[in-house]
Scaffold this motif. Sequence first.
Motif, PDB file in Angstrom:
ATOM      1  N   THR A   9     -53.095 -57.305  48.329  1.00  0.00           N
ATOM      2  CA  THR A   9     -53.475 -56.638  47.083  1.00  0.00           C
ATOM      3  C   THR A   9     -52.435 -56.847  45.980  1.00  0.00           C
ATOM      4  OG1 THR A   9     -52.613 -54.543  47.936  1.00  0.00           O
ATOM      5  CG2 THR A   9     -54.985 -54.901  48.089  1.00  0.00           C
ATOM      6  N   THR A  10     -51.176 -57.032  46.334  1.00  0.00           N
ATOM      7  CA  THR A  10     -50.157 -57.338  45.325  1.00  0.00           C
ATOM      8  C   THR A  10     -50.453 -58.694  44.685  1.00  0.00           C
ATOM      9  OG1 THR A  10     -48.501 -56.035  46.506  1.00  0.00           O
ATOM     10  CG2 THR A  10     -47.685 -57.655  44.920  1.00  0.00           C
ATOM     11  N   THR A  11     -50.801 -59.666  45.510  1.00  0.00           N
ATOM     12  CA  THR A  11     -51.183 -60.979  44.978  1.00  0.00           C
ATOM     13  C   THR A  11     -52.412 -60.847  44.088  1.00  0.00           C
ATOM     14  OG1 THR A  11     -50.303 -62.056  46.955  1.00  0.00           O
ATOM     15  CG2 THR A  11     -51.846 -63.333  45.608  1.00  0.00           C
ATOM     16  N   LEU A  12     -53.385 -60.053  44.521  1.00  0.00           N
ATOM     17  CA  LEU A  12     -54.607 -59.846  43.747  1.00  0.00           C
ATOM     18  C   LEU A  12     -54.303 -59.182  42.410  1.00  0.00           C
ATOM     19  CD1 LEU A  12     -57.635 -59.750  43.257  1.00  0.00           C
ATOM     20  CD2 LEU A  12     -57.735 -57.726  44.729  1.00  0.00           C
ATOM     21  N   VAL A  13     -53.473 -58.149  42.409  1.00  0.00           N
ATOM     22  CA  VAL A  13     -53.138 -57.434  41.170  1.00  0.00           C
ATOM     23  C   VAL A  13     -52.448 -58.370  40.176  1.00  0.00           C
ATOM     24  CG1 VAL A  13     -51.585 -55.654  40.264  1.00  0.00           C
ATOM     25  CG2 VAL A  13     -53.116 -55.129  42.164  1.00  0.00           C
ATOM     26  N   HIS A  14     -51.539 -59.187  40.653  1.00  0.00           N
ATOM     27  CA  HIS A  14     -50.855 -60.133  39.756  1.00  0.00           C
ATOM     28  C   HIS A  14     -51.827 -61.187  39.221  1.00  0.00           C
ATOM     29  CE1 HIS A  14     -46.607 -58.896  39.920  1.00  0.00           C
ATOM     30  NE2 HIS A  14     -46.967 -58.373  41.080  1.00  0.00           N
ATOM     31  N   ALA A  15     -52.761 -61.627  40.049  1.00  0.00           N
ATOM     32  CA  ALA A  15     -53.770 -62.584  39.591  1.00  0.00           C
ATOM     33  C   ALA A  15     -54.675 -61.950  38.537  1.00  0.00           C
ATOM     34  CB  ALA A  15     -54.593 -63.101  40.771  1.00  0.00           C
ATOM     35  N   LEU A  16     -55.094 -60.710  38.756  1.00  0.00           N
ATOM     36  CA  LEU A  16     -55.908 -60.006  37.755  1.00  0.00           C
ATOM     37  C   LEU A  16     -55.150 -59.869  36.439  1.00  0.00           C
ATOM     38  CD1 LEU A  16     -57.548 -57.154  39.843  1.00  0.00           C
ATOM     39  CD2 LEU A  16     -58.753 -58.913  38.533  1.00  0.00           C
ATOM     40  N   SER A  17     -53.879 -59.569  36.527  1.00  0.00           N
ATOM     41  CA  SER A  17     -53.052 -59.466  35.329  1.00  0.00           C
ATOM     42  C   SER A  17     -52.990 -60.799  34.597  1.00  0.00           C
ATOM     43  CB  SER A  17     -51.647 -58.996  35.720  1.00  0.00           C
ATOM     44  OG  SER A  17     -50.805 -58.958  34.598  1.00  0.00           O
ATOM     45  N   ASP A  18     -52.828 -61.884  35.345  1.00  0.00           N
ATOM     46  CA  ASP A  18     -52.785 -63.224  34.733  1.00  0.00           C
ATOM     47  C   ASP A  18     -54.090 -63.558  34.014  1.00  0.00           C
ATOM     48  OD1 ASP A  18     -50.239 -63.589  35.750  1.00  0.00           O
ATOM     49  OD2 ASP A  18     -50.887 -64.895  37.394  1.00  0.00           O
ATOM     50  N   VAL A  19     -55.213 -63.244  34.663  1.00  0.00           N
ATOM     51  CA  VAL A  19     -56.522 -63.606  34.114  1.00  0.00           C
ATOM     52  C   VAL A  19     -56.905 -62.734  32.921  1.00  0.00           C
ATOM     53  CG1 VAL A  19     -59.001 -63.671  34.622  1.00  0.00           C
ATOM     54  CG2 VAL A  19     -57.371 -64.570  36.267  1.00  0.00           C
ATOM     55  N   THR A  20     -56.648 -61.434  33.026  1.00  0.00           N
ATOM     56  CA  THR A  20     -57.127 -60.502  31.997  1.00  0.00           C
ATOM     57  C   THR A  20     -56.103 -60.205  30.906  1.00  0.00           C
ATOM     58  OG1 THR A  20     -56.374 -58.536  33.207  1.00  0.00           O
ATOM     59  CG2 THR A  20     -58.619 -59.353  33.677  1.00  0.00           C
ATOM     60  N   GLY A  21     -54.837 -60.447  31.196  1.00  0.00           N
ATOM     61  CA  GLY A  21     -53.791 -60.105  30.235  1.00  0.00           C
ATOM     62  C   GLY A  21     -53.373 -58.648  30.335  1.00  0.00           C
ATOM     63  N   ALA A  22     -53.941 -57.918  31.287  1.00  0.00           N
ATOM     64  CA  ALA A  22     -53.585 -56.509  31.479  1.00  0.00           C
ATOM     65  C   ALA A  22     -52.218 -56.414  32.135  1.00  0.00           C
ATOM     66  CB  ALA A  22     -54.632 -55.818  32.347  1.00  0.00           C
ATOM     67  N   ASP A  23     -51.561 -55.292  31.904  1.00  0.00           N
ATOM     68  CA  ASP A  23     -50.293 -55.020  32.559  1.00  0.00           C
ATOM     69  C   ASP A  23     -50.521 -54.895  34.067  1.00  0.00           C
ATOM     70  OD1 ASP A  23     -48.262 -52.518  33.431  1.00  0.00           O
ATOM     71  OD2 ASP A  23     -47.381 -54.068  32.130  1.00  0.00           O
ATOM     72  N   VAL A  24     -49.560 -55.324  34.858  1.00  0.00           N
ATOM     73  CA  VAL A  24     -49.696 -55.284  36.309  1.00  0.00           C
ATOM     74  C   VAL A  24     -49.935 -53.858  36.806  1.00  0.00           C
ATOM     75  CG1 VAL A  24     -48.484 -55.693  38.492  1.00  0.00           C
ATOM     76  CG2 VAL A  24     -48.335 -57.371  36.672  1.00  0.00           C
ATOM     77  N   THR A  25     -49.242 -52.891  36.247  1.00  0.00           N
ATOM     78  CA  THR A  25     -49.428 -51.502  36.704  1.00  0.00           C
ATOM     79  C   THR A  25     -50.824 -50.993  36.363  1.00  0.00           C
ATOM     80  OG1 THR A  25     -48.374 -50.673  34.687  1.00  0.00           O
ATOM     81  CG2 THR A  25     -46.978 -50.899  36.626  1.00  0.00           C
ATOM     82  N   GLN A  26     -51.368 -51.423  35.235  1.00  0.00           N
ATOM     83  CA  GLN A  26     -52.734 -51.045  34.874  1.00  0.00           C
ATOM     84  C   GLN A  26     -53.726 -51.665  35.854  1.00  0.00           C
ATOM     85  OE1 GLN A  26     -54.096 -52.451  31.069  1.00  0.00           O
ATOM     86  NE2 GLN A  26     -55.961 -51.232  31.133  1.00  0.00           N
ATOM     87  N   ALA A  27     -53.517 -52.928  36.184  1.00  0.00           N
ATOM     88  CA  ALA A  27     -54.402 -53.599  37.139  1.00  0.00           C
ATOM     89  C   ALA A  27     -54.317 -52.932  38.509  1.00  0.00           C
ATOM     90  CB  ALA A  27     -54.044 -55.077  37.237  1.00  0.00           C
ATOM     91  N   GLU A  28     -53.111 -52.549  38.898  1.00  0.00           N
ATOM     92  CA  GLU A  28     -52.924 -51.903  40.203  1.00  0.00           C
ATOM     93  C   GLU A  28     -53.629 -50.551  40.268  1.00  0.00           C
ATOM     94  OE1 GLU A  28     -49.287 -51.243  43.312  1.00  0.00           O
ATOM     95  OE2 GLU A  28     -48.840 -50.973  41.185  1.00  0.00           O
ATOM     96  N   SER A  80     -56.126 -49.522  38.394  1.00  0.00           N
ATOM     97  CA  SER A  80     -57.576 -49.705  38.260  1.00  0.00           C
ATOM     98  C   SER A  80     -58.221 -50.241  39.530  1.00  0.00           C
ATOM     99  CB  SER A  80     -57.884 -50.657  37.101  1.00  0.00           C
ATOM    100  OG  SER A  80     -57.538 -50.058  35.880  1.00  0.00           O
ATOM    101  N   LEU A  81     -57.486 -51.045  40.286  1.00  0.00           N
ATOM    102  CA  LEU A  81     -58.036 -51.625  41.512  1.00  0.00           C
ATOM    103  C   LEU A  81     -58.539 -50.535  42.462  1.00  0.00           C
ATOM    104  CD1 LEU A  81     -58.550 -54.216  43.144  1.00  0.00           C
ATOM    105  CD2 LEU A  81     -56.246 -53.942  44.097  1.00  0.00           C
ATOM    106  N   CYS A  82     -57.841 -49.412  42.495  1.00  0.00           N
ATOM    107  CA  CYS A  82     -58.225 -48.293  43.380  1.00  0.00           C
ATOM    108  C   CYS A  82     -59.610 -47.746  43.057  1.00  0.00           C
ATOM    109  CB  CYS A  82     -57.210 -47.167  43.267  1.00  0.00           C
ATOM    110  SG  CYS A  82     -55.571 -47.622  43.832  1.00  0.00           S
ATOM    111  N   ASN A  83     -60.092 -47.954  41.849  1.00  0.00           N
ATOM    112  CA  ASN A  83     -61.427 -47.487  41.471  1.00  0.00           C
ATOM    113  C   ASN A  83     -62.528 -48.396  41.996  1.00  0.00           C
ATOM    114  OD1 ASN A  83     -60.392 -45.299  39.972  1.00  0.00           O
ATOM    115  ND2 ASN A  83     -60.084 -46.625  38.193  1.00  0.00           N
ATOM    116  N   TYR A  84     -62.159 -49.582  42.483  1.00  0.00           N
ATOM    117  CA  TYR A  84     -63.153 -50.568  42.895  1.00  0.00           C
ATOM    118  C   TYR A  84     -63.117 -50.886  44.383  1.00  0.00           C
ATOM    119  CZ  TYR A  84     -63.567 -51.187  37.897  1.00  0.00           C
ATOM    120  OH  TYR A  84     -63.761 -50.960  36.563  1.00  0.00           O
ATOM    121  N   VAL A  85     -61.948 -50.776  44.976  1.00  0.00           N
ATOM    122  CA  VAL A  85     -61.789 -51.110  46.390  1.00  0.00           C
ATOM    123  C   VAL A  85     -60.568 -50.349  46.916  1.00  0.00           C
ATOM    124  CG1 VAL A  85     -60.341 -53.152  45.996  1.00  0.00           C
ATOM    125  CG2 VAL A  85     -61.750 -53.055  48.030  1.00  0.00           C
TER     126      VAL A  85
END
Length: 113
Positions: free
Chosen positions: A36-55, A57-62
Amino acid sequence: MHGNRQNTAPAAPQNQPQPPQPYFVQHDFGGPSDLTTTLVHALSDVTGADVTQAESSLCNYVDPASLDRLFEPAPDGTQRPNGHVSFTIWDHQVTVYHNGQIAITPPANTQPA
């Protein structure tokens, strides 16, 4: 006499939107980070969101802990059998595969080019 005719398809319109291209990243199960750390960093790269925001938010989906355990290698180090899980976060299609590959596909651009 018959002329030489080729069967050709008409050219596609030049303003036709292109499908979004997925972003791929490979998680290293032998490394120090969780899947999930790899996933959060990838989401941050793709969306431009801050890593902590992606982390957060991930809890709301999985469930991150469940996702980490789902594909982690067996205690003897063997890779888990084939499988994948897909979900959508922030309109991005995320697919996580048993071998650690992660594909993130952004939403289709609905705006004309």
